[in-house]
Design an enzyme around this catalytic site. Structure first.
Site, PDB file in Angstrom:
ATOM      1  N   ASP A  94      -5.367   2.562  -4.181  1.00  0.00           N
ATOM      2  CA  ASP A  94      -4.502   3.662  -3.742  1.00  0.00           C
ATOM      3  C   ASP A  94      -3.733   4.345  -4.867  1.00  0.00           C
ATOM      4  OD1 ASP A  94      -2.632   1.778  -4.503  1.00  0.00           O
ATOM      5  OD2 ASP A  94      -2.060   1.227  -2.479  1.00  0.00           O
ATOM      6  N   GLU A 116     -11.611  -2.001  -1.868  1.00  0.00           N
ATOM      7  CA  GLU A 116     -10.370  -2.163  -1.086  1.00  0.00           C
ATOM      8  C   GLU A 116     -10.130  -0.904  -0.238  1.00  0.00           C
ATOM      9  OE1 GLU A 116      -5.951  -2.609  -2.293  1.00  0.00           O
ATOM     10  OE2 GLU A 116      -6.748  -4.631  -2.479  1.00  0.00           O
ATOM     11  N   GLU A 130       0.967   6.338  -2.356  1.00  0.00           N
ATOM     12  CA  GLU A 130      -0.125   5.392  -2.114  1.00  0.00           C
ATOM     13  C   GLU A 130      -0.965   5.742  -0.882  1.00  0.00           C
ATOM     14  OE1 GLU A 130       2.951   4.436  -2.936  1.00  0.00           O
ATOM     15  OE2 GLU A 130       2.784   3.159  -4.707  1.00  0.00           O
ATOM     16  N   HIS A 211       9.141  -4.272  -7.262  1.00  0.00           N
ATOM     17  CA  HIS A 211       9.003  -3.100  -8.123  1.00  0.00           C
ATOM     18  C   HIS A 211       8.889  -1.796  -7.354  1.00  0.00           C
ATOM     19  CE1 HIS A 211       4.897  -3.763  -6.790  1.00  0.00           C
ATOM     20  NE2 HIS A 211       4.609  -2.532  -7.172  1.00  0.00           N
ATOM     21  N   ARG A 213       9.261   1.648  -5.531  1.00  0.00           N
ATOM     22  CA  ARG A 213      10.269   2.715  -5.600  1.00  0.00           C
ATOM     23  C   ARG A 213      11.063   2.824  -4.306  1.00  0.00           C
ATOM     24  NH1 ARG A 213       5.904   6.775  -7.484  1.00  0.00           N
ATOM     25  NH2 ARG A 213       4.756   5.004  -6.702  1.00  0.00           N
ATOM     26  N   HIS A 244      11.142  -6.727 -13.178  1.00  0.00           N
ATOM     27  CA  HIS A 244      10.439  -5.509 -13.607  1.00  0.00           C
ATOM     28  C   HIS A 244      11.331  -4.726 -14.572  1.00  0.00           C
ATOM     29  CE1 HIS A 244       8.159  -1.756 -13.216  1.00  0.00           C
ATOM     30  NE2 HIS A 244       7.195  -2.496 -12.677  1.00  0.00           N
TER      31      HIS A 244
HETATM   32  N1  UDP Z   1       1.516  -9.937 -11.239  1.00  0.00           N
HETATM   33  C1  UDP Z   1       1.543 -10.310 -12.583  1.00  0.00           C
HETATM   34  N2  UDP Z   1       2.761 -10.485 -13.213  1.00  0.00           N
HETATM   35  C2  UDP Z   1       3.961 -10.296 -12.560  1.00  0.00           C
HETATM   36  C3  UDP Z   1       3.919  -9.892 -11.202  1.00  0.00           C
HETATM   37  C4  UDP Z   1       2.681  -9.722 -10.576  1.00  0.00           C
HETATM   38  O1  UDP Z   1       0.488 -10.473 -13.206  1.00  0.00           O
HETATM   39  O2  UDP Z   1       5.038 -10.470 -13.199  1.00  0.00           O
HETATM   40  C5  UDP Z   1       0.199  -9.735 -10.590  1.00  0.00           C
HETATM   41  C6  UDP Z   1       0.024 -10.397  -9.245  1.00  0.00           C
HETATM   42  O3  UDP Z   1      -0.586 -11.670  -9.361  1.00  0.00           O
HETATM   43  C7  UDP Z   1      -0.863  -9.425  -8.473  1.00  0.00           C
HETATM   44  C8  UDP Z   1      -0.589  -8.101  -9.121  1.00  0.00           C
HETATM   45  O4  UDP Z   1       0.061  -8.357 -10.364  1.00  0.00           O
HETATM   46  O5  UDP Z   1      -2.243  -9.724  -8.660  1.00  0.00           O
HETATM   47  C9  UDP Z   1       0.281  -7.278  -8.214  1.00  0.00           C
HETATM   48  O6  UDP Z   1       0.716  -6.187  -8.901  1.00  0.00           O
HETATM   49  P1  UDP Z   1       1.963  -5.315  -8.434  1.00  0.00           P
HETATM   50  O7  UDP Z   1       2.884  -6.158  -7.612  1.00  0.00           O
HETATM   51  O8  UDP Z   1       2.471  -4.672  -9.669  1.00  0.00           O
HETATM   52  O9  UDP Z   1       1.286  -4.153  -7.581  1.00  0.00           O
HETATM   53  P2  UDP Z   1       0.837  -4.035  -6.058  1.00  0.00           P
HETATM   54  O10 UDP Z   1      -0.063  -5.169  -5.736  1.00  0.00           O
HETATM   55  O11 UDP Z   1       2.079  -3.983  -5.219  1.00  0.00           O
HETATM   56  O12 UDP Z   1       0.100  -2.722  -6.035  1.00  0.00           O
END
Ligand code: UDP
Length: 372
Positions: A94, A116, A130, A211, A213, A244
């Site tokens: 997304d 996905e 997203e 993280h 917004r 973050h």
């Molecule tokens: N993750 C990481 N380090 C961190 C936090 C998360 O490597 O400090 C990994 C986590 O295992 C997952 C991915 O990053 O696979 C999730 O990314 P994020 O939360 O940034 O994005 P979202 O999934 O919400 O799009």
């Protein structure tokens, strides 16, 4: 068949990495293009999964608007598509990278596969991109790799032809398995060593990440107040929070939590270190999408600091609970998990709805059939 995988952020890289390695085992010509929408976090994942991009558009710029980023993606990917002439472009999820690369491929008459596919909130009024990115990508895509049957049903309701949808499981589980096997075979790095020093294996660990917004402002303020209360009410618990770097997250976290002895604020960590933290956690409090998908297969209950999710499957299964960003609700949910052994047991043993780690294999098998 020439296949181009294109992605730009950490979560996309994690979820595309196992697919890249699986495609490489087959008789396809496979290349990787990164937009580097998130430079540093992306590079760590590429290193860990040993992926060297063939094209690096390096588009990250401080303070650029989504329109500027979109325009730069469209114009830079054009050259890559022209030079490599792929038969199929694979994008993920997304992000602005996914929707703009899909659009650029469509303009050139190149087939698009969406990994996905089919996640939806149907909340297009949200100011965050997203949902519209995943809907744009879904409208353009020729092939839809849905992680679950719920995602596939969304696509069927949108009149996507059944024969172009495959339920594959989520490649995040493939990545998790690859990652854990690397850790078990002795992989080491600076962040991993650092978190091993921090984790106290004799204690119940609550792992926190955030993280989004939509939680900036009141959301993070309330979360921090909740963590402060939990840390005081449960002094034996160790709270580990990789914070973050966004100032909207850093400011309330440092102001409200930096003086509490059982709260460990650490910098964001790379994927292998984060895997170790998830494995060490008693439960996880997060607003991340990927973590909601990873935690069930590790048997870790998750409290999600959002009012809605495009990933309802683990809520139905019982591992994940939406707790929003109200301080009292977060505190009550955490205390229940810490104190009610029965509830903890049920939640941690719930079925993992995101697959068996063979999603990449299923995607490759489908692609081989298109070619045949
Ligand atoms: N993750 C990481 N380090 C961190 C936090 C998360 O490597 O400090 C990994 C986590 O295992 C997952 C991915 O990053 O696979 C999730 O990314 P994020 O939360 O940034 O994005 P979202 O999934 O919400 O799009």
């Amino acid at each position: 068949m020439r296949i181009l995988l294109c992605f730009g952020t950490r979560p996309e890289a994690i979820k595309m990495a196992p697919l890249f390695h699986e495609l490489k085992k087959r008789p396809f010509e496979v290349k990787v293009c990164v937009t580097a929408q998130h430079r540093e976090m992306l590079d760590q994942v590429l290193d860990f999964f040993e992926i060297r991009p063939d094209f690096d558009l390096d588009l990250m710029q401080k303070g650029q608007s989504l329109n500027q980023l979109s325009a730069r993606i469209l114009s830079s990917i054009d050259t890559v598509l022209h030079d490599f002439q792929p038969n199929l472009v694979l994008v993920h999820g997304d992000t602005t990278t996914s929707s703009m690369v899909a659009l650029a491929a469509f303009h050139k008459g190149i087939k698009v596969g969406h990994v996905e596919a089919g996640l939806r909130t149907y909340n297009k009024l949200s100011p965050f991109p997203e949902e519209i990115n995943r809907q744009i990508t879904g409208k353009i895509a020729d092939y839809h790799f849905a992680p679950t049957s719920w995602a596939s049903d969304n696509l069927l309701q949108e009149k996507v032809a059944k024969e172009n949808i495959v339920v594959t499981g989520n490649t995040v589980i493939d990545a998790l398995r690859l990652g854990i096997s690397k850790l078990e075979s002795g992989y080491t790095c600076v962040d991993l060593n650092m978190v091993k020093q921090v984790v106290n294996t004799a204690k119940k660990v609550i792992l926190i990440t955030g993280h989004r917004r939509e939680n900036f402002g009141a959301g993070f303020e309330n979360l921090c107040l909740a963590i402060r209360q939990i840390a005081t009410m449960a002094p034996d618990v160790q709270i580990i929070y990789p914070v973050h770097l966004n100032p909207n997250v850093q400011e309330p976290v440092q102001r409200i939590l930096s003086d509490i002895s059982n709260v460990h604020l650490i910098p964001p960590v790379d994927y292998p270190a984060f895997l170790y933290l998830m494995q060490s956690a008693y439960f996880i409090l997060t607003d991340s999408g990927g973590v909601q998908e990873e935690a069930p297969s590790l048997g870790k209950p998750v409290l999600v600091m959002r009012d809605t999710t495009e990933r309802p499957e683990a809520i139905e299964a019982g591992t994940v609970e939406l707790v929003g960003t109200n301080t009292a609700t977060i505190v009550a949910a955490c205390l229940r998990l810490l104190q009610d052994k029965n509830e903890y047991h049920v939640r941690s043993q719930a079925h993992n709805p995101y697959g068996d780690g063979k999603a990449s294999e299923r995607i490759c098998t489908f692609i081989a059939q298109i070619q045949a």
